[in-house]
Design an enzyme around this catalytic site. Structure first.
Site, PDB file in Angstrom:
ATOM      1  N   HIS A  62       0.824  -1.216   0.000  1.00 58.54           N
ATOM      2  CA  HIS A  62       0.000   0.000   0.000  1.00 58.54           C
ATOM      3  C   HIS A  62       0.857   1.264   0.000  1.00 58.54           C
ATOM      4  O   HIS A  62       1.296   1.744   1.047  1.00 58.54           O
ATOM      5  CB  HIS A  62      -0.922  -0.024   1.229  1.00 58.54           C
ATOM      6  N   HIS A  64       1.310   5.261  -2.165  1.00 59.92           N
ATOM      7  CA  HIS A  64       0.788   6.248  -3.120  1.00 59.92           C
ATOM      8  C   HIS A  64       1.990   6.895  -3.780  1.00 59.92           C
ATOM      9  O   HIS A  64       2.783   7.559  -3.100  1.00 59.92           O
ATOM     10  CB  HIS A  64      -0.059   7.294  -2.402  1.00 59.92           C
ATOM     11  N   LEU A  65       2.154   6.679  -5.085  1.00 61.85           N
ATOM     12  CA  LEU A  65       3.347   7.207  -5.764  1.00 61.85           C
ATOM     13  C   LEU A  65       3.042   8.458  -6.579  1.00 61.85           C
ATOM     14  O   LEU A  65       3.954   9.067  -7.147  1.00 61.85           O
ATOM     15  CB  LEU A  65       3.995   6.125  -6.630  1.00 61.85           C
ATOM     16  N   ARG A  66       1.767   8.857  -6.630  1.00 60.40           N
ATOM     17  CA  ARG A  66       1.342  10.169  -7.168  1.00 60.40           C
ATOM     18  C   ARG A  66       1.568  10.385  -8.659  1.00 60.40           C
ATOM     19  O   ARG A  66       1.286  11.460  -9.160  1.00 60.40           O
ATOM     20  CB  ARG A  66       2.017  11.311  -6.406  1.00 60.40           C
ATOM     21  N   ASN A  96      -5.226   6.351  -6.862  1.00 64.32           N
ATOM     22  CA  ASN A  96      -5.795   7.700  -6.749  1.00 64.32           C
ATOM     23  C   ASN A  96      -4.832   8.780  -7.250  1.00 64.32           C
ATOM     24  O   ASN A  96      -4.476   9.718  -6.552  1.00 64.32           O
ATOM     25  CB  ASN A  96      -6.284   8.003  -5.316  1.00 64.32           C
ATOM     26  N   HIS A 180     -11.014   0.578   1.479  1.00 65.67           N
ATOM     27  CA  HIS A 180     -10.768   1.606   2.485  1.00 65.67           C
ATOM     28  C   HIS A 180     -12.120   1.702   3.197  1.00 65.67           C
ATOM     29  O   HIS A 180     -13.068   2.268   2.651  1.00 65.67           O
ATOM     30  CB  HIS A 180     -10.394   2.893   1.733  1.00 65.67           C
ATOM     31  N   ASP A 308       1.047   2.607   3.721  1.00 68.49           N
ATOM     32  CA  ASP A 308       0.153   3.686   3.263  1.00 68.49           C
ATOM     33  C   ASP A 308       0.963   4.972   3.037  1.00 68.49           C
ATOM     34  O   ASP A 308       0.497   6.079   3.345  1.00 68.49           O
ATOM     35  CB  ASP A 308      -1.011   3.917   4.244  1.00 68.49           C
ATOM     36  N   HIS A 312       2.829  14.267   0.479  1.00 70.65           N
ATOM     37  CA  HIS A 312       2.181  15.547   0.135  1.00 70.65           C
ATOM     38  C   HIS A 312       3.252  16.624   0.228  1.00 70.65           C
ATOM     39  O   HIS A 312       4.084  16.603   1.138  1.00 70.65           O
ATOM     40  CB  HIS A 312       1.055  15.879   1.122  1.00 70.65           C
ATOM     41  N   GLY A 327      -2.540  12.176   5.272  1.00 74.51           N
ATOM     42  CA  GLY A 327      -1.502  11.286   4.761  1.00 74.51           C
ATOM     43  C   GLY A 327      -0.131  11.595   5.314  1.00 74.51           C
ATOM     44  O   GLY A 327       0.184  12.744   5.639  1.00 74.51           O
TER      45      GLY A 327
END
Ligand code: DOR
Ligand code: ZN
Length: 428
Positions: A62, A64-66, A96, A180, A308, A312, A327
């Protein structure tokens, strides 16, 4: 091209997939594990790993690599650099992004970037188009293009009917639906755990029932459909009880917990004086919740530790608590936190850690790795359990540094990460 040959000497090899936990030598030849123990090693690059722990490469299910769309926070390349620095040889990235990973083209885009990354990166695709919760994505095509699961992570699947259909279709492809679990009406506009501290700080709370009520529903739908459910980032004490109960009824469910939910409580929001780096969804909760999650991990109710990792940029995070995004980054602090707060405090064994951070992730998502068996790909992590270090933003490989653990002293650090026989990170 000559094959690389590496001999990792004298470390404690911990590989629960083979029931191994002993000091021995590990031989790597080319891209593969050659053997554990025995003689040889002439013309091998020798890595003296006395006092260290060697594990099958860690796998984070899990992150988030954006990329695409959020490259100022992270890219697949920078996220994978953070991953190997944290000891991860394989990571999964959430959909996302902007545009979201909701069709085969975007999956292919991510895989193309992944082919140049520091570690293996597998995309999770969205359950619904644009992550709007309305219409299922073209699951068959998406799986053919290389996604390893489906999730609308960041958001719950609000419609029970959509979740039902997703759990039915995904069975054809043998991949889990990753949820989620959050009831948005119960979470409303909360920003931290609902409890005494949120009241004291004057912040709107997110009650634990926003997770557990939705989780109960997701489990019932999984049971009804016979589909496979993987539940993201458990935060509440009652969640593992619901999972255990569902498993006893035969529901196919697996789940994960983050290092921050295992090590922090809502006290941190007060302690760090409204630092928005403590803002995360689901929120870190009470000491009772944290202890219950630790116990559920020890008791095999929770299958995976997943970060996770949610980067940001400062211009986003440097806002008032209520307006900052949820986050925190996690790839580079996971091993240090697990060692400092769980292994060294005798709350978790090395075997249990390796199961949760490598063996189980590989099994659940059908990924290569999770073992040091001879002939398998040489994905290997070397950890110095006694290395003391301080978390510093300037040392992060991630493009972002939104961590509530900055300036914290930790004991236990990844010192080498080997992906398919090649050294991708070294701090020896
Ligand atoms: O804290 C979070 N951040 N929770 C999520 O579910 C999404 C994530 C993000 O994408 O930033
Ligand atoms: Zn997430």
């Amino acid at each position: 091209m000559t094959q690389s040959k590496i001999l990792i000497k004298g470390a404690r090899i911990v590989d629960p997939s083979q029931g191994i936990n002993r000091i021995d030598n590990l031989f790597i030849k080319g891209k593969k594990i050659e053997k554990i123990g025995g003689s040889g090693g002439k013309d091998y690059e020798v890595i003296d790993a006395g006092g260290c722990i060697v594990t099958p490469g860690l796998i984070d299910v899990h992150t988030h690599l954006r990329e695409p769309g959020g490259e100022d926070s992270e890219t697949i390349l920078s996220g994978s650099a953070a991953a190997v620095a944290g000891g991860f040889t394989t990571i999964m990235c959430m959909p996302n992004t902007n545009p979201p990973i909701d069709n085969a083209e975007v999956v292919k885009f991510v895989l193309d970037k992944a082919s140049k990354a520091h570690c293996k990166v597998y995309p999770v695709a969205a359950i619904t188009k644009k992550i709007e919760g309305k219409e299922l994505t073209e699951m068959g095509e998406i799986i053919k293009s290389g996604a390893v699961g489906f999730s609308d992570d960041g958001k719950p699947v609000v419609s029970g009917e959509i979740l039902r259909n997703a759990l039915e279709y995904s069975q054809m492809f043998g991949v889990p639906i990753i949820t989620h679990t959050e009831d948005p009406a119960l979470a409303h506009d909360g920003v931290m755990h609902e409890g005494d501290i949120s009241t004291e700080l004057g912040l709107v709370g997110i009650p634990d029932i926003s997770e557990t009520a939705m989780l109960a529903r997701d489990l019932i739908i999984a049971e009804y459909t016979g589909g496979r459910l993987h539940v993201c980032h458990l935060s509440a004490a009652y969640s593992p009880i619901l999972i255990k109960n569902a498993r006893m009824r035969g529901v196919q469910v697996t789940c994960e917990v983050t290092p921050h939910h295992l090590t922090l409580t809502d006290e941190i929001v007060k302690e760090l004086d409204y630092d928005s780096n403590t803002k995360v969804n689901p929120p870190v909760r009470s000491a009772k919740d944290r202890i219950a999650l630790q116990k559920a991990l020890v008791n095999d109710i929770i299958d995976c530790i997943a970060t996770d990792h949610a980067p940001h940029p400062p211009q986003e995070k440097d806002k008032e608590y209520n307006y900052a995004p949820f986050g925190m980054v996690g790839l580079e602090t996971a091993v240090g936190l697990v060692f400092s707060e769980l292994i060294h405090k005798k709350k978790l064994t090395l075997d249990a850690m390796v199961k949760a951070m490598s063996v189980n992730p590989a099994r659940i998502f059908n990924l290569p790795g999770g073992t040091l068996k001879p002939g398998s790909l040489a994905d290997v992590t070397i950890i110095d359990p006694n290395r003391e270090w301080v978390v510093e933003a300037r040392n992060f490989r991630s493009k972002s540094s939104n961590s509530p653990f900055l300036r914290r002293s930790l004991k236990g650090k990844t010192v080498m990460t080997i992906v398919e026989g090649s050294i991708k990170y070294s701090d020896t």
